[in-house]
Design a protein around this motif. Structure first.
Motif, short mmCIF file in Angstrom:
data_model
loop_
_atom_site.label_atom_id
_atom_site.label_comp_id
_atom_site.label_asym_id
_atom_site.label_seq_id
_atom_site.Cartn_x
_atom_site.Cartn_y
_atom_site.Cartn_z
N LYS A 1 42.37 29.53 41.78
CA LYS A 1 42.29 30.88 42.37
C LYS A 1 41.92 31.84 41.25
CE LYS A 1 47.28 31.15 42.05
NZ LYS A 1 48.53 31.08 42.72
N GLY A 2 41.90 33.13 41.58
CA GLY A 2 41.56 34.12 40.56
C GLY A 2 40.08 34.43 40.52
N ARG A 3 39.71 35.23 39.54
CA ARG A 3 38.37 35.77 39.47
C ARG A 3 37.26 34.74 39.36
NH1 ARG A 3 38.65 41.34 37.54
NH2 ARG A 3 40.86 41.59 37.30
N LEU A 4 37.55 33.62 38.69
CA LEU A 4 36.46 32.68 38.41
C LEU A 4 36.26 31.68 39.54
CD1 LEU A 4 37.21 31.81 34.65
CD2 LEU A 4 35.70 33.59 35.56
N ALA B 1 43.73 28.56 36.02
CA ALA B 1 42.74 28.73 34.95
C ALA B 1 43.39 28.60 33.57
CB ALA B 1 42.05 30.09 35.09
N GLY C 1 38.07 30.61 31.28
CA GLY C 1 37.67 31.71 30.40
C GLY C 1 37.86 31.36 28.92
N ASP D 1 38.85 33.27 26.73
CA ASP D 1 40.13 33.86 26.31
C ASP D 1 41.27 32.87 26.48
OD1 ASP D 1 41.23 35.05 29.32
OD2 ASP D 1 39.10 34.68 29.08
N LEU D 2 41.24 32.15 27.60
CA LEU D 2 42.33 31.20 27.88
C LEU D 2 42.23 29.97 26.98
CD1 LEU D 2 42.32 31.58 31.76
CD2 LEU D 2 44.00 32.49 30.13
N GLY E 1 32.06 36.10 34.50
CA GLY E 1 33.46 36.31 34.09
C GLY E 1 33.53 37.02 32.75
N ARG E 2 32.52 37.86 32.50
CA ARG E 2 32.48 38.55 31.20
C ARG E 2 33.58 39.60 31.11
NH1 ARG E 2 28.49 37.38 28.02
NH2 ARG E 2 26.59 36.59 28.98
N CYS E 3 34.28 39.59 30.02
CA CYS E 3 35.30 40.61 29.76
C CYS E 3 35.61 40.55 28.26
CB CYS E 3 36.56 40.34 30.59
SG CYS E 3 37.28 38.71 30.35
N LEU F 1 42.83 42.00 29.00
CA LEU F 1 41.41 41.80 29.33
C LEU F 1 40.86 43.05 29.99
CD1 LEU F 1 41.54 38.19 30.80
CD2 LEU F 1 40.64 38.89 28.57
N VAL F 2 39.66 43.43 29.56
CA VAL F 2 39.01 44.62 30.09
C VAL F 2 37.58 44.23 30.48
CG1 VAL F 2 38.31 47.00 29.56
CG2 VAL F 2 40.24 45.98 28.33
N SER F 3 37.13 44.68 31.66
CA SER F 3 35.70 44.49 31.90
C SER F 3 35.01 45.85 31.99
CB SER F 3 35.40 43.59 33.09
OG SER F 3 36.13 43.96 34.21
N SER G 1 34.81 37.51 26.01
CA SER G 1 35.05 36.29 26.78
C SER G 1 34.09 36.17 27.95
CB SER G 1 36.49 36.29 27.31
OG SER G 1 36.74 35.11 28.05
P1 AMP Z 1 42.46 35.35 36.72
O1 AMP Z 1 41.65 35.97 37.81
O2 AMP Z 1 43.58 36.24 36.28
O3 AMP Z 1 42.86 33.93 37.00
O4 AMP Z 1 41.49 35.33 35.46
C1 AMP Z 1 40.78 34.22 35.08
C2 AMP Z 1 39.81 34.61 34.01
O5 AMP Z 1 38.83 35.49 34.53
C3 AMP Z 1 40.34 35.35 32.81
O6 AMP Z 1 41.04 34.55 31.91
C4 AMP Z 1 39.04 35.87 32.21
O7 AMP Z 1 38.41 34.84 31.48
C5 AMP Z 1 38.21 36.16 33.44
N1 AMP Z 1 38.02 37.61 33.68
C6 AMP Z 1 36.82 38.20 33.80
N2 AMP Z 1 36.92 39.50 33.96
C7 AMP Z 1 38.20 39.81 33.93
C8 AMP Z 1 38.92 41.05 34.03
N3 AMP Z 1 38.35 42.22 34.19
N4 AMP Z 1 40.26 40.99 34.00
C9 AMP Z 1 40.85 39.80 33.88
N5 AMP Z 1 40.21 38.61 33.76
C10 AMP Z 1 38.89 38.61 33.78
#
Ligand code: AMP
Length: 287
Positions: free
Chosen positions: A9-12, A50, A68, A70-71, A88-90, A157-159, A178
């Protein structure tokens, strides 16, 4: 069979599934909430958090993973990065309350309390600056911590930066950039049976990314203007010229062009009297 760990789940997660589908590897789940899916005949996907993916890949529970950068850095696990997927740039950044006098991370005083879900990266970043800080560990909504008095500053994390602004925080220093990466277990790269599968899947993903930056352009042009057309749309090996039935002095020119230059390219083609210009997306591109 090669096992690939993907974010559940999540952004990616959706972007990664879409990428595999376009690459011809659609995830086939056996039931709606399955944590495992087939990805074409040679691959199996497991869906995990993730943040856990570097761990699964380093341990060999999965051969490849997508997560990511970062992770990956925060995990400190030994995995090999094979590809930057570019989405997933941030950036992982230090942010301070708007009214703070701090202009740069080097001005953060020793003993400052830093809220973050990236304790390892944060501690070593400040350690390198010669500042020993105190970590206030959080697992989300980090930007609220300074307002609750549980931290002085944050690392998050900032985008776009809009979440920071809404929470009256000011970004001062970027710790790392990242984006989504493909990572592998090092042993898999030396495995004679698995290595071709790794190369196959990375080539398929690359072909999709390459295609996304390009468009296929077709235009009817006059035969006597082909030299000018060649300069406008050089394509990969020069434009493809196709006869038009009963076209007489007209032929069709086809070429792969840069997506971000399509607008100018069309304007230039109109200047040489091109007609019937058609631009389409490309699904995959293997030069
Ligand atoms: P999450 O949605 O919290 O599971 O985030 C998974 C990964 O999405 C993060 O570790 C980052 O590599 C990436 N990501 C990209 N843009 C952002 C953002 N604005 N905030 C947080 N995570 C981001």
């Amino acid at each position: 069979m090669l096992r690939i760990a993907l974010p559940n789940k999540g952004r990616l997660s959706q972007t990664v599934l879409d990428l595999f589908e376009t690459a011809g590897l659609k995830a086939e789940f056996s039931s709606e909430r399955a944590l495992v899916a087939r990805l074409g005949p040679d691959f199996e996907a497991i869906f995990v958090r993730a943040a856990d993916i570097p761990e699964y890949v380093a341990d060999g529970a999965a051969d490849l993973g997508i997560t990511g950068a970062d992770l990956v850095a925060e995990s400190g696990r030994d995995v090999k990065e094979l590809m930057d997927l570019g989405f997933g740039r941030c950036r992982l950044a230090v942010a301070v309350p708007e009214g703070s006098a701090i202009q740069d991370a080097s001005q953060v005083p020793g003993g400052a309390r830093v809220a973050t879900s990236f304790p390892c990266i944060t501690r070593s970043f400040f350690h390198e600056l010669g500042t020993e800080i105190e970590i206030a560990p959080v697992s989300g909504a980090t930007e609220i911590a300074p307002h609750l008095g549980v931290a002085d500053i944050i690392v998050d994390l900032v985008s776009t930066g809009s979440t920071l602004r809404v929470n009256r925080l000011r970004e001062v220093t970027t710790i790392m950039e990242s984006s989504a990466r493909v990572v592998a277990n090092g042993r898999v790269l030396d495995d004679r049976d698995l290595r071709p599968l790794v190369d196959g899947v990375t080539a398929a993903l690359e072909s999709v990314l390459r295609a996304r930056a390009k468009r296929y352009l077709m235009a009817n042009v006059r035969r006597d203007r082909l030299e000018e057309v060649r300069r406008i749309i050089p394509g990969i090996n020069g434009p493809t010229i196709v006869e038009i039935l009963d076209g007489s002095e007209w032929v069709a020119a086809h070429a792969v062009v840069d997506q971000d230059r399509v607008y100018q390219t069309i304007a230039q083609l109109k200047e040489v009297d091109a007609e019937g210009i058609l631009v389409t997306r490309i699904e995959r591109l293997m030069p």
